[in-house]
Motif scaffolding. Structure first.
Motif, mmCIF file in Angstrom:
data_model
loop_
_atom_site.group_PDB
_atom_site.id
_atom_site.type_symbol
_atom_site.label_atom_id
_atom_site.label_comp_id
_atom_site.label_asym_id
_atom_site.label_seq_id
_atom_site.Cartn_x
_atom_site.Cartn_y
_atom_site.Cartn_z
ATOM 1 N N TRP A 160 19.865 -29.166 50.294
ATOM 2 C CA TRP A 160 19.782 -29.096 51.750
ATOM 3 C C TRP A 160 19.993 -27.685 52.270
ATOM 4 O O TRP A 160 20.849 -26.961 51.795
ATOM 5 C CB TRP A 160 20.857 -29.966 52.372
ATOM 6 N N ASP A 161 19.203 -27.341 53.292
ATOM 7 C CA ASP A 161 19.484 -26.090 53.986
ATOM 8 C C ASP A 161 20.602 -26.357 54.989
ATOM 9 O O ASP A 161 21.005 -27.503 55.218
ATOM 10 C CB ASP A 161 18.230 -25.514 54.654
ATOM 11 N N GLU A 162 21.092 -25.310 55.593
ATOM 12 C CA GLU A 162 22.246 -25.427 56.488
ATOM 13 C C GLU A 162 21.969 -26.328 57.690
ATOM 14 O O GLU A 162 22.815 -27.121 58.097
ATOM 15 C CB GLU A 162 22.680 -24.035 56.954
ATOM 16 N N ARG A 163 20.761 -26.250 58.254
ATOM 17 C CA ARG A 163 20.428 -27.070 59.415
ATOM 18 C C ARG A 163 20.447 -28.555 59.069
ATOM 19 O O ARG A 163 21.026 -29.366 59.790
ATOM 20 C CB ARG A 163 19.057 -26.681 59.971
ATOM 21 N N LEU A 164 19.848 -28.913 57.943
ATOM 22 C CA LEU A 164 19.825 -30.312 57.533
ATOM 23 C C LEU A 164 21.235 -30.804 57.223
ATOM 24 O O LEU A 164 21.623 -31.908 57.610
ATOM 25 C CB LEU A 164 18.916 -30.497 56.313
ATOM 26 N N GLN A 165 22.013 -29.978 56.547
ATOM 27 C CA GLN A 165 23.398 -30.340 56.237
ATOM 28 C C GLN A 165 24.186 -30.589 57.514
ATOM 29 O O GLN A 165 24.887 -31.593 57.641
ATOM 30 C CB GLN A 165 24.061 -29.241 55.426
ATOM 31 N N ASP A 166 24.062 -29.696 58.478
ATOM 32 C CA ASP A 166 24.792 -29.836 59.736
ATOM 33 C C ASP A 166 24.385 -31.106 60.485
ATOM 34 O O ASP A 166 25.236 -31.824 61.011
ATOM 35 C CB ASP A 166 24.586 -28.620 60.636
ATOM 36 N N LYS A 167 23.096 -31.396 60.519
ATOM 37 C CA LYS A 167 22.616 -32.582 61.239
ATOM 38 C C LYS A 167 23.070 -33.862 60.529
ATOM 39 O O LYS A 167 23.525 -34.814 61.188
ATOM 40 C CB LYS A 167 21.087 -32.549 61.371
ATOM 41 N N ALA A 168 22.962 -33.911 59.218
ATOM 42 C CA ALA A 168 23.400 -35.095 58.470
ATOM 43 C C ALA A 168 24.897 -35.328 58.656
ATOM 44 O O ALA A 168 25.334 -36.459 58.876
ATOM 45 C CB ALA A 168 23.049 -34.942 56.982
ATOM 46 N N LEU A 169 25.672 -34.255 58.594
ATOM 47 C CA LEU A 169 27.117 -34.372 58.829
ATOM 48 C C LEU A 169 27.399 -34.883 60.239
ATOM 49 O O LEU A 169 28.267 -35.738 60.435
ATOM 50 C CB LEU A 169 27.801 -33.024 58.627
ATOM 51 N N GLU A 170 26.689 -34.361 61.214
ATOM 52 C CA GLU A 170 26.875 -34.792 62.602
ATOM 53 C C GLU A 170 26.652 -36.298 62.736
ATOM 54 O O GLU A 170 27.433 -37.004 63.376
ATOM 55 C CB GLU A 170 25.906 -34.029 63.501
ATOM 56 N N ILE A 171 25.599 -36.798 62.104
ATOM 57 C CA ILE A 171 25.272 -38.219 62.187
ATOM 58 C C ILE A 171 26.341 -39.070 61.504
ATOM 59 O O ILE A 171 26.821 -40.053 62.066
ATOM 60 C CB ILE A 171 23.878 -38.490 61.575
ATOM 61 N N VAL A 172 26.736 -38.685 60.294
ATOM 62 C CA VAL A 172 27.735 -39.459 59.555
ATOM 63 C C VAL A 172 29.086 -39.406 60.256
ATOM 64 O O VAL A 172 29.755 -40.440 60.426
ATOM 65 C CB VAL A 172 27.848 -38.963 58.094
ATOM 66 N N LEU A 173 29.495 -38.221 60.665
ATOM 67 C CA LEU A 173 30.795 -38.096 61.333
ATOM 68 C C LEU A 173 30.808 -38.844 62.661
ATOM 69 O O LEU A 173 31.831 -39.432 63.040
ATOM 70 C CB LEU A 173 31.159 -36.621 61.526
ATOM 71 N N ASP A 174 29.686 -38.864 63.360
ATOM 72 C CA ASP A 174 29.595 -39.625 64.596
ATOM 73 C C ASP A 174 29.805 -41.118 64.318
ATOM 74 O O ASP A 174 30.432 -41.818 65.096
ATOM 75 C CB ASP A 174 28.256 -39.387 65.279
ATOM 76 N N GLY A 175 29.301 -41.576 63.181
ATOM 77 C CA GLY A 175 29.478 -42.967 62.797
ATOM 78 C C GLY A 175 30.920 -43.323 62.461
ATOM 79 O O GLY A 175 31.304 -44.495 62.500
ATOM 80 N N LEU A 176 31.736 -42.334 62.130
ATOM 81 C CA LEU A 176 33.152 -42.574 61.845
ATOM 82 C C LEU A 176 33.986 -42.705 63.123
ATOM 83 O O LEU A 176 35.085 -43.238 63.091
ATOM 84 C CB LEU A 176 33.723 -41.434 60.989
ATOM 85 N N ARG A 177 33.452 -42.223 64.234
ATOM 86 C CA ARG A 177 34.188 -42.276 65.498
ATOM 87 C C ARG A 177 34.110 -43.661 66.113
ATOM 88 O O ARG A 177 33.096 -44.347 65.977
ATOM 89 C CB ARG A 177 33.607 -41.265 66.488
ATOM 90 N N PRO A 178 35.152 -44.053 66.835
ATOM 91 C CA PRO A 178 35.076 -45.324 67.584
ATOM 92 C C PRO A 178 33.929 -45.261 68.582
ATOM 93 O O PRO A 178 33.569 -44.182 69.066
ATOM 94 C CB PRO A 178 36.418 -45.396 68.301
#
Length: 130
Positions: A106-124
């Protein structure tokens, strides 16, 4: 492999007293994924807690999962992480996203977006972005 796990355990244990447990858990997750782009077999080490391997190494991997229990619980109590997320589920997400970053190049942009999506799913639900 055990030495790498012990380093991660030390880092995870240091999160137990973090002033902002939610940020500490998210930061740990993010660092693991970021490191996966440059450290081969990192995700394999993270995944070891869930498979049959040498008993000593498996026990060490389970200590990492256990070390994340306190910061995870504190982050849940603060309302930063959904209350239904368990330690094994958090480890599975870290290992899965790390494996994808590692093997997918993954390039940095894809990594950042994937992390954003997964971390958002961890939030209430009420604390999700977007």
């Amino acid at each position: 492999m055990r030495a790498r796990l012990h380093t991660l355990i030390d880092e995870a244990e240091s999160l137990a007293d973090a002033p902002d447990a939610g940020a500490a858990v998210v930061g740990f997750f993010t660092r693991m994924v970021t490191q996966s782009r440059t450290k081969r077999a990192f995700s394999d080490v993270l995944a070891l807690a869930g498979i049959d391997i040498e008993p000593e190494t498996r026990a060490t991997a389970l200590k990492l999962q256990s070390a994340l229990d306190v910061p995870l619980r504190r982050a849940q109590e603060a309302g930063d992480i959904r209350p239904d997320v368990t330690g094994p589920e958090l480890m599975a997400l870290i290992a899965g996203v790390s494996a994808a970053a590692e093997r997918g190049g993954w390039d940095e942009r894809l990594q950042d977006k994937a992390l954003e999506i997964v971390l958002d799913g961890l939030r209430p639900a009420g604390r999700r972005e977007g």
